[in-house]
Every structure is written in structure tokens, then in C-alpha cells.
Design a protein around this motif. Structure first.
Motif, mmCIF file in Angstrom:
data_model
loop_
_atom_site.group_PDB
_atom_site.id
_atom_site.type_symbol
_atom_site.label_atom_id
_atom_site.label_comp_id
_atom_site.label_asym_id
_atom_site.label_seq_id
_atom_site.Cartn_x
_atom_site.Cartn_y
_atom_site.Cartn_z
ATOM 1 N N SER A 18 -12.721 -30.481 31.810
ATOM 2 C CA SER A 18 -11.974 -30.016 32.972
ATOM 3 C C SER A 18 -12.902 -29.652 34.135
ATOM 4 N N ALA A 19 -14.029 -29.032 33.837
ATOM 5 C CA ALA A 19 -14.989 -28.680 34.890
ATOM 6 C C ALA A 19 -15.601 -29.928 35.517
ATOM 7 N N THR A 20 -15.932 -30.921 34.691
ATOM 8 C CA THR A 20 -16.484 -32.169 35.213
ATOM 9 C C THR A 20 -15.451 -32.893 36.062
ATOM 10 N N LYS A 21 -14.194 -32.897 35.610
ATOM 11 C CA LYS A 21 -13.128 -33.538 36.371
ATOM 12 C C LYS A 21 -12.919 -32.819 37.702
ATOM 13 N N GLN A 22 -12.990 -31.496 37.704
ATOM 14 C CA GLN A 22 -12.842 -30.712 38.931
ATOM 15 C C GLN A 22 -13.925 -31.075 39.938
ATOM 16 N N LYS A 23 -15.168 -31.177 39.467
ATOM 17 C CA LYS A 23 -16.278 -31.543 40.357
ATOM 18 C C LYS A 23 -16.091 -32.949 40.905
ATOM 19 N N THR A 24 -15.619 -33.858 40.071
ATOM 20 C CA THR A 24 -15.411 -35.243 40.493
ATOM 21 C C THR A 24 -14.300 -35.335 41.533
ATOM 22 N N ILE A 25 -13.200 -34.630 41.313
ATOM 23 C CA ILE A 25 -12.099 -34.627 42.280
ATOM 24 C C ILE A 25 -12.551 -34.003 43.595
ATOM 25 N N ALA A 26 -13.292 -32.904 43.521
ATOM 26 C CA ALA A 26 -13.795 -32.259 44.735
ATOM 27 C C ALA A 26 -14.722 -33.190 45.510
ATOM 28 N N GLN A 27 -15.542 -33.948 44.796
ATOM 29 C CA GLN A 27 -16.430 -34.911 45.443
ATOM 30 C C GLN A 27 -15.620 -36.013 46.122
ATOM 31 N N ASN A 28 -14.573 -36.488 45.465
ATOM 32 C CA ASN A 28 -13.718 -37.510 46.060
ATOM 33 C C ASN A 28 -13.045 -36.994 47.329
ATOM 34 N N ILE A 29 -12.520 -35.774 47.285
ATOM 35 C CA ILE A 29 -11.854 -35.188 48.455
ATOM 36 C C ILE A 29 -12.848 -34.972 49.586
ATOM 37 N N ALA A 30 -14.054 -34.529 49.256
ATOM 38 C CA ALA A 30 -15.069 -34.302 50.288
ATOM 39 C C ALA A 30 -15.487 -35.597 50.975
ATOM 40 N N ASN A 31 -15.378 -36.723 50.269
ATOM 41 C CA ASN A 31 -15.801 -38.010 50.827
ATOM 42 C C ASN A 31 -14.624 -38.886 51.251
ATOM 43 N N ALA A 39 -13.957 -44.026 44.925
ATOM 44 C CA ALA A 39 -13.475 -42.874 44.165
ATOM 45 C C ALA A 39 -14.036 -42.895 42.748
ATOM 46 N N LYS A 40 -14.231 -41.703 42.194
ATOM 47 C CA LYS A 40 -14.744 -41.556 40.832
ATOM 48 C C LYS A 40 -13.686 -40.868 39.981
ATOM 49 N N ASP A 41 -13.773 -41.075 38.689
ATOM 50 C CA ASP A 41 -12.882 -40.424 37.737
ATOM 51 C C ASP A 41 -13.671 -40.106 36.471
ATOM 52 N N VAL A 42 -13.054 -39.366 35.561
ATOM 53 C CA VAL A 42 -13.720 -38.944 34.330
ATOM 54 C C VAL A 42 -12.927 -39.464 33.137
ATOM 55 N N SER A 43 -13.631 -40.010 32.162
ATOM 56 C CA SER A 43 -13.010 -40.481 30.929
ATOM 57 C C SER A 43 -13.221 -39.432 29.842
ATOM 58 N N PHE A 44 -12.116 -38.829 29.385
ATOM 59 C CA PHE A 44 -12.211 -37.812 28.345
ATOM 60 C C PHE A 44 -12.741 -38.409 27.042
ATOM 61 N N ALA A 45 -12.280 -39.613 26.719
ATOM 62 C CA ALA A 45 -12.710 -40.259 25.471
ATOM 63 C C ALA A 45 -14.223 -40.485 25.462
ATOM 64 N N LYS A 46 -14.772 -40.952 26.572
ATOM 65 C CA LYS A 46 -16.216 -41.194 26.646
ATOM 66 C C LYS A 46 -16.986 -39.878 26.596
ATOM 67 N N MET A 47 -16.471 -38.863 27.287
ATOM 68 C CA MET A 47 -17.135 -37.562 27.270
ATOM 69 C C MET A 47 -17.162 -36.965 25.869
ATOM 70 N N LEU A 48 -16.039 -37.079 25.158
ATOM 71 C CA LEU A 48 -15.964 -36.543 23.801
ATOM 72 C C LEU A 48 -16.911 -37.292 22.877
ATOM 73 N N LYS A 49 -16.960 -38.607 23.011
ATOM 74 C CA LYS A 49 -17.860 -39.413 22.188
ATOM 75 C C LYS A 49 -19.315 -39.048 22.458
ATOM 76 N N ASP A 50 -19.671 -38.886 23.740
ATOM 77 C CA ASP A 50 -21.040 -38.514 24.096
ATOM 78 C C ASP A 50 -21.394 -37.119 23.575
ATOM 79 N N ALA A 51 -20.429 -36.200 23.630
ATOM 80 C CA ALA A 51 -20.689 -34.838 23.157
ATOM 81 C C ALA A 51 -20.906 -34.798 21.650
ATOM 82 N N GLN A 52 -20.255 -35.698 20.917
ATOM 83 C CA GLN A 52 -20.391 -35.709 19.469
ATOM 84 C C GLN A 52 -21.684 -36.376 19.015
ATOM 85 N N THR A 53 -22.229 -37.262 19.829
ATOM 86 C CA THR A 53 -23.427 -37.990 19.415
ATOM 87 C C THR A 53 -24.718 -37.372 19.920
#
Length: 130
Positions: A18-31, A39-53
Motif C-alpha cells: 500500500s505504501a509503494t502504491k501510494q508513492k507511485t500514485i503520488a508520482q503519477n499525479i505530480a507528473n 504512468a506507473k502502477d504496482v503489481s501486488f503479485a510481483k511484490m509478494l513474490k519478491d518479498a518471499q524470495t
């Protein structure tokens, strides 16, 4: 031995997303007026996979000690490369970003409420139900 059954860890991963998504949305709005910004977005599935590995190894004196984890801050973030909403090549849809911001705010508040409830329950158990 997993002391809390993974609940705290799962809530932590959700809050990190949620924090990463907030930063990404704020960056999109600022630009929103930046030419050729995509525009950028966040993939929860990729983040979860990266956090587990991703784990950082450390010397543990007891196998019950927690492992150190250090996920990347930009893990799971991707760009929409072929998206254009304006003549200048900008790919940010302000209405969609505001909707994502509201949705993420509700998600974050729900996680915070659940985390608070979990910690309150643990506090009551530690105090002996008083």
C-alpha cells in the motif's frame, strides 16, 4: 516456530504494498503535465513474490531467531509504455489516479485497523486478560 501464525508478516507485506502504491500514485499525479511521462502502477503479485524470495543472510545464534528481510523499495513497480492520454505523450489519467488513490486509502486504513486489532489482542493476552 512461527509465533503469530504469519498474520503480522502478511499485514506487513500488505502495508508495504500500500505504501509503494501510494508513492507511485503520488508520482503519477505530480507528473500529470510532464510531456512523455508514462504512468506507473504496482503489481501486488510481483511484490509478494519478491518479498518471499529476497532474504539477507545473517549469523543466527538460535534457529528460532527471525531472518533479516530487505525487499527492494521499487519492487513490483512497472510502467505503461504504450499508453497516451494527451497530445504531448503523457500517459496519466487524472480521474483514474484519483480513484486508485481513494481505493488505496481504504485498503491502507483497513490494514491499519486489522493490525491495531491484532496488536490489541496480543496485548490483552500478555496482560493475562485484564
Amino acid at each position: 516456530m512461527n509465533l503469530f501464525g504469519g498474520t503480522i508478516s502478511n499485514l506487513e507485506n500488505g502495508l508495504r504494498y500500500s505504501a509503494t502504491k501510494q508513492k507511485t500514485i503520488a508520482q503519477n499525479i505530480a507528473n500529470v503535465d510532464t510531456p512523455n511521462y508514462k504512468a506507473k502502477d504496482v503489481s501486488f503479485a510481483k511484490m509478494l513474490k519478491d518479498a518471499q524470495t529476497e532474504t539477507m543472510s545473517a549469523f543466527r545464534t538460535d534457529q528460532r531467531h527471525y531472518e533479516f528481510k530487505q525487499p527492494e523499495a521499487t519492487s513490483g513497480v512497472y510502467s505503461y509504455t504504450n499508453l497516451r492520454y494527451r497530445q504531448n505523450g503523457n500517459g496519466v489519467d487524472m480521474d483514474a489516479e484519483q480513484a486508485k488513490l481513494a481505493e488505496n486509502n481504504i485498503y491502507y486504513n483497513a490494514l491499519i485497523d486489522r493490525t491495531s486489532g491484532k496488536l490489541t489482542s496480543l496485548k490483552n493476552v500478555i496482560k493475562g486478560g485484564q
